[in-house]
Design an enzyme around this catalytic site. Sequence first.
Site, mmCIF file in Angstrom:
data_model
loop_
_atom_site.group_PDB
_atom_site.id
_atom_site.type_symbol
_atom_site.label_atom_id
_atom_site.label_comp_id
_atom_site.label_asym_id
_atom_site.label_seq_id
_atom_site.Cartn_x
_atom_site.Cartn_y
_atom_site.Cartn_z
ATOM 1 N N ALA A 43 0.823 -1.217 0.000
ATOM 2 C CA ALA A 43 0.000 0.000 0.000
ATOM 3 C C ALA A 43 0.853 1.260 0.000
ATOM 4 O O ALA A 43 0.477 2.292 0.543
ATOM 5 C CB ALA A 43 -0.912 -0.010 1.229
ATOM 6 N N ALA A 44 2.019 1.187 -0.652
ATOM 7 C CA ALA A 44 2.931 2.332 -0.596
ATOM 8 C C ALA A 44 2.842 3.231 -1.818
ATOM 9 O O ALA A 44 3.285 4.372 -1.788
ATOM 10 C CB ALA A 44 4.359 1.842 -0.419
ATOM 11 N N ARG A 68 -2.157 7.124 -11.733
ATOM 12 C CA ARG A 68 -3.232 7.132 -12.732
ATOM 13 C C ARG A 68 -4.586 7.548 -12.164
ATOM 14 O O ARG A 68 -5.521 7.816 -12.896
ATOM 15 C CB ARG A 68 -3.333 5.742 -13.387
ATOM 16 C CG ARG A 68 -2.155 5.431 -14.289
ATOM 17 C CD ARG A 68 -2.071 3.962 -14.643
ATOM 18 N NE ARG A 68 -1.449 3.166 -13.594
ATOM 19 C CZ ARG A 68 -1.223 1.849 -13.656
ATOM 20 N NH1 ARG A 68 -1.602 1.180 -14.720
ATOM 21 N NH2 ARG A 68 -0.643 1.206 -12.658
ATOM 22 N N GLN A 82 8.187 2.023 3.068
ATOM 23 C CA GLN A 82 8.977 1.994 1.837
ATOM 24 C C GLN A 82 9.122 3.460 1.426
ATOM 25 O O GLN A 82 8.193 4.045 0.857
ATOM 26 C CB GLN A 82 8.236 1.194 0.751
ATOM 27 C CG GLN A 82 8.995 1.087 -0.553
ATOM 28 C CD GLN A 82 8.128 0.606 -1.712
ATOM 29 O OE1 GLN A 82 6.902 0.718 -1.680
ATOM 30 N NE2 GLN A 82 8.752 0.105 -2.753
ATOM 31 N N ASN A 96 -6.606 0.931 -10.911
ATOM 32 C CA ASN A 96 -5.512 1.837 -11.259
ATOM 33 C C ASN A 96 -6.000 3.233 -11.596
ATOM 34 O O ASN A 96 -5.269 4.197 -11.467
ATOM 35 C CB ASN A 96 -4.720 1.282 -12.449
ATOM 36 C CG ASN A 96 -4.033 -0.019 -12.088
ATOM 37 O OD1 ASN A 96 -3.573 -0.198 -10.952
ATOM 38 N ND2 ASN A 96 -3.982 -0.940 -13.014
ATOM 39 N N ARG A 112 -32.052 14.073 10.969
ATOM 40 C CA ARG A 112 -30.600 13.992 11.092
ATOM 41 C C ARG A 112 -30.170 14.165 12.532
ATOM 42 O O ARG A 112 -31.019 14.398 13.417
ATOM 43 C CB ARG A 112 -29.950 15.070 10.205
ATOM 44 C CG ARG A 112 -30.338 16.480 10.613
ATOM 45 C CD ARG A 112 -29.797 17.512 9.633
ATOM 46 N NE ARG A 112 -30.255 18.843 9.995
ATOM 47 C CZ ARG A 112 -29.505 19.729 10.677
ATOM 48 N NH1 ARG A 112 -28.296 19.426 11.062
ATOM 49 N NH2 ARG A 112 -30.001 20.913 10.968
ATOM 50 N N LYS A 137 -33.803 17.733 13.775
ATOM 51 C CA LYS A 137 -32.391 17.648 14.123
ATOM 52 C C LYS A 137 -32.306 17.370 15.607
ATOM 53 O O LYS A 137 -32.813 18.161 16.408
ATOM 54 C CB LYS A 137 -31.663 18.952 13.774
ATOM 55 C CG LYS A 137 -30.187 18.827 13.758
ATOM 56 C CD LYS A 137 -29.331 19.437 14.823
ATOM 57 C CE LYS A 137 -29.859 20.184 15.947
ATOM 58 N NZ LYS A 137 -28.943 20.871 16.807
ATOM 59 N N ASN A 181 -34.229 27.280 18.144
ATOM 60 C CA ASN A 181 -33.321 26.645 19.114
ATOM 61 C C ASN A 181 -31.987 27.343 19.253
ATOM 62 O O ASN A 181 -31.192 26.993 20.111
ATOM 63 C CB ASN A 181 -33.081 25.176 18.727
ATOM 64 C CG ASN A 181 -32.467 25.043 17.340
ATOM 65 O OD1 ASN A 181 -32.647 25.918 16.485
ATOM 66 N ND2 ASN A 181 -31.747 23.965 17.105
#
Length: 460
Positions: free
Chosen positions: A8-9, A14, A79, A230, A335, A353, A388
């Site tokens: 994962a380095a 691209r 790396q 990629n 929400r 809310k 509020n």
Amino acid sequence: MVAVAILAAGRGTRMKSDLPKVLHQLGSSTLVGRVLESCVSIQPSRIIVIVGYRGDLVQKSLLDNIDNDNIPTLEFVEQTEQLGTGHAIQQLLPYLKEFSEDLLVLNGDVPLLRPETLKQLINTHKENQNSATILTANLPNPKGYGRIFCDTSNIVTQIVEDRDCTAAQKKNYRVNAGVYCFKWPALAQILPQLKPNNDQQEYYLTDTVNFLNPVMAVDVNDYQEIVGINDRKHLATAYEILQMRVKDDWMAAGVTLIDPDSITIDDTVLLQRDVIIEPQTHIRGRSTIGAGSRIGPGSLIENSQIGKNTSVLYSVISDSVVADHTRIGPYAHLRGDSQVGSHCRIGNFVELKKATVADRSNAAHLSYLGDATLGEKVNVGAGTITANYDGVKKHHTKIGDRSKTGSNSVLVAPVTLGEDVTVAAGSVVTKDVEDDSLVIARSRQLVRKGWRLKQSEDNG
Ligand code: UD1
Ligand code: CA
């Protein structure tokens, strides 16, 4: 037992992105997060992630999002310069000096692997006592993938990257998935011999097959599992594949999807039987939908729990809970940890809310209820607003059981209405109201009969 190394380095040029490629999101998780999840069920003894480009970010993302107690403590190896996949694995040499088991290497950008596939790869590796075993597939469009060349008994003779292939080699559609099982001691011995003799002048992990013996290829059952990301187009393709898997599974489990192509469902979502999802509906994150509920058309549910036999029509619900037999929408927005009880009705341009609404209450038209607690059987009149926010702080509104607010009333928080209170239409309520009261907080209507006539007389 095997150890796992995740590559994962790389930057992922691209992708044309500031974000490292492996941190791009695929549904509810990142690419590398999915790779990590795919290897959990093989119960690796260790998991080592090789990080480089913005490694701190990759490390943080993985550590913050682990949601599994069965994962061994993640180890990170850096790396610093990204000189290729072989170079990445070379970084493990000083780190795995004492290690003598098998190492499963996974590309951090191959996110759709099934755990069974990894198990099958490891089993074949062990049964045949291979030095290396490589996952392969025949792809209808192999462009961009390394091509695998084997003899008749699946012994790998060569891997050639797409860009290094001759025209004749390109006609081989069998590709390298980027998933390998190595005998680590054998690999460790030959890793220092890699040379960057290729178009990209990189150290390729795939070149190790030239030095190891035997190396065996194993075909994956479903080639869609090995899609490597990629660029953004691959990301979209992978999302499509993932969605197809998720939706097929839910339909098989008794969920109706009307026009599945227009619906998206994260693989973290849980649906019960006889849920009906209507078109243009998206269900994300840790959401659950109870049996018999109908969601959509045109709704977005995020990290929310919806009960049984509830309907949600053209609405958005995030981080909230709705109980059974309730009707949400059309055009409601719930929400911020809102909770709605059973047999309620919330809709027609109503926003909640951080509001709690107990059973059998309604807010059916044009309201904002923020930081509010509503009792049972409350009726919120059209246009009722909880004011509020005083510009600095948020304040709470409480409405007791069976109270009713008239149309266009403003409840200026902090304020408490008792039980069985009626608020007259157009009131601006600034003070608490006791149980069983009518509150009228508006100027009295004044009527002057014949006013226009009198005015014209006065003016002569
Ligand atoms: C690689 C394989 C190719 C295979 C394909 C499958 C090599 C040489 N080629 O090609 O045969 O068909 O995967 O998807 O391995 N990475 C590092 N450090 C680096 C370079 C890359 O950690 O120095 C990581 C990347 O972050 C990525 C993974 O290794 O997660 C693969 O790298 P990438 O450049 O995408 O390899 P491909 O060209 O796709
Ligand atoms: Ca790749």
